[in-house]
Write a protein that holds these residues in place. Structure first.
Motif, PDB file in Angstrom:
ATOM      1  N   LEU A  79      19.119  12.896  18.890  1.00 27.41           N
ATOM      2  CA  LEU A  79      18.437  14.078  18.363  1.00 27.41           C
ATOM      3  C   LEU A  79      16.917  14.007  18.515  1.00 27.41           C
ATOM      4  O   LEU A  79      16.217  14.944  18.157  1.00 27.41           O
ATOM      5  N   ASN A  90      24.706  12.576  23.494  1.00 27.07           N
ATOM      6  CA  ASN A  90      24.320  13.766  22.738  1.00 27.07           C
ATOM      7  C   ASN A  90      23.252  14.502  23.542  1.00 27.07           C
ATOM      8  O   ASN A  90      22.176  13.965  23.767  1.00 27.07           O
ATOM      9  N   LEU A 134      21.488  17.057  22.648  1.00 24.11           N
ATOM     10  CA  LEU A 134      20.532  17.809  21.838  1.00 24.11           C
ATOM     11  C   LEU A 134      19.098  17.323  21.992  1.00 24.11           C
ATOM     12  O   LEU A 134      18.168  18.134  21.969  1.00 24.11           O
ATOM     13  N   ILE A 188      17.868  18.893  25.116  1.00 25.53           N
ATOM     14  CA  ILE A 188      17.689  20.332  24.886  1.00 25.53           C
ATOM     15  C   ILE A 188      16.434  20.583  24.054  1.00 25.53           C
ATOM     16  O   ILE A 188      15.643  21.483  24.365  1.00 25.53           O
ATOM     17  N   LEU A 189      16.226  19.781  23.024  1.00 29.42           N
ATOM     18  CA  LEU A 189      15.027  19.941  22.195  1.00 29.42           C
ATOM     19  C   LEU A 189      13.762  19.562  22.965  1.00 29.42           C
ATOM     20  O   LEU A 189      12.700  20.155  22.744  1.00 29.42           O
ATOM     21  N   THR A 195      12.795  22.566  24.753  1.00 27.73           N
ATOM     22  CA  THR A 195      12.098  23.551  23.918  1.00 27.73           C
ATOM     23  C   THR A 195      10.625  23.181  23.773  1.00 27.73           C
ATOM     24  O   THR A 195       9.761  24.059  23.747  1.00 27.73           O
ATOM     25  N   HIS A 233      15.757  26.526  20.129  1.00 24.04           N
ATOM     26  CA  HIS A 233      15.605  25.743  18.894  1.00 24.04           C
ATOM     27  C   HIS A 233      16.497  26.308  17.795  1.00 24.04           C
ATOM     28  O   HIS A 233      17.175  25.557  17.074  1.00 24.04           O
ATOM     29  N   VAL A 259      20.100  25.297  18.359  1.00 25.04           N
ATOM     30  CA  VAL A 259      20.368  23.916  17.940  1.00 25.04           C
ATOM     31  C   VAL A 259      20.503  23.859  16.420  1.00 25.04           C
ATOM     32  O   VAL A 259      21.437  23.247  15.888  1.00 25.04           O
ATOM     33  N   LEU A 281      23.904  22.755  14.330  1.00 25.20           N
ATOM     34  CA  LEU A 281      23.912  21.646  13.375  1.00 25.20           C
ATOM     35  C   LEU A 281      24.228  22.108  11.952  1.00 25.20           C
ATOM     36  O   LEU A 281      24.752  21.323  11.152  1.00 25.20           O
ATOM     37  N   ARG A 300      30.310  18.141  17.674  1.00 22.09           N
ATOM     38  CA  ARG A 300      29.400  17.012  17.483  1.00 22.09           C
ATOM     39  C   ARG A 300      29.829  15.879  18.414  1.00 22.09           C
ATOM     40  O   ARG A 300      31.019  15.625  18.584  1.00 22.09           O
ATOM     41  N   VAL A 317      29.134  20.208  23.517  1.00 19.07           N
ATOM     42  CA  VAL A 317      27.939  20.529  22.730  1.00 19.07           C
ATOM     43  C   VAL A 317      27.001  21.417  23.543  1.00 19.07           C
ATOM     44  O   VAL A 317      26.494  22.423  23.041  1.00 19.07           O
ATOM     45  N   ILE A 371      25.778  25.310  22.619  1.00 19.41           N
ATOM     46  CA  ILE A 371      24.385  25.767  22.535  1.00 19.41           C
ATOM     47  C   ILE A 371      24.180  26.969  23.445  1.00 19.41           C
ATOM     48  O   ILE A 371      23.581  27.976  23.037  1.00 19.41           O
TER      49      ILE A 371
END
Length: 107
Positions: free
Chosen positions: A9, A42, A44, A47-48, A51, A67, A70, A74, A80, A93, A97
């Motif tokens: 994360l 993961n 994410l 992906i973050l 962003t 964002h 995501v 969550l 997950r 996942v 998204i």
């Protein structure tokens, strides 16, 4: 990464404030070569990180949509990966998204 619950994360950015050199955006965990091909990474953090790049490029609307997707995932019972207690794959996942972002764009 410990505070947010998983290396999966933790997004990161290396930004040149002068703008003379390119900036780099990536998950804190890097490419996670130890789990390549297993479908358990993961996505994410990647992906973050994207962003963060979009914000850096002043594409705030796109960054916000991703964002928010995501955050919505969550906050829900959505898929997950194993690092955060799930049994889903990286693709599951990522697809979730994408579907949330698409649904927001259609609204």
């Amino acid at each position: 990464a410990i505070i947010v619950g998983s290396m999966g994360l933790a997004a990161s950015a290396n930004i040149d404030p002068t703008g003379e050199n390119p900036s780099m955006f990536e998950p804190v965990h890097g490419s996670a070569p130890d789990i390549t091909g297993q479908g358990i990474a993961n996505p994410l953090a990647a992906i973050l990180s994207a962003t963060m790049m979009l914000e850096h490029l002043e594409l705030s609307r796109a960054a916000g949509a991703i964002h928010d997707a995501v955050a919505a995932l969550l906050a829900s019972d959505g898929p997950r990966t194993p690092d955060i207690g799930g049994r889903h794959t990286t693709s599951d996942v990522g697809e979730a998204i994408a579907a949330i972002v698409d649904a927001g764009a259609a609204a």
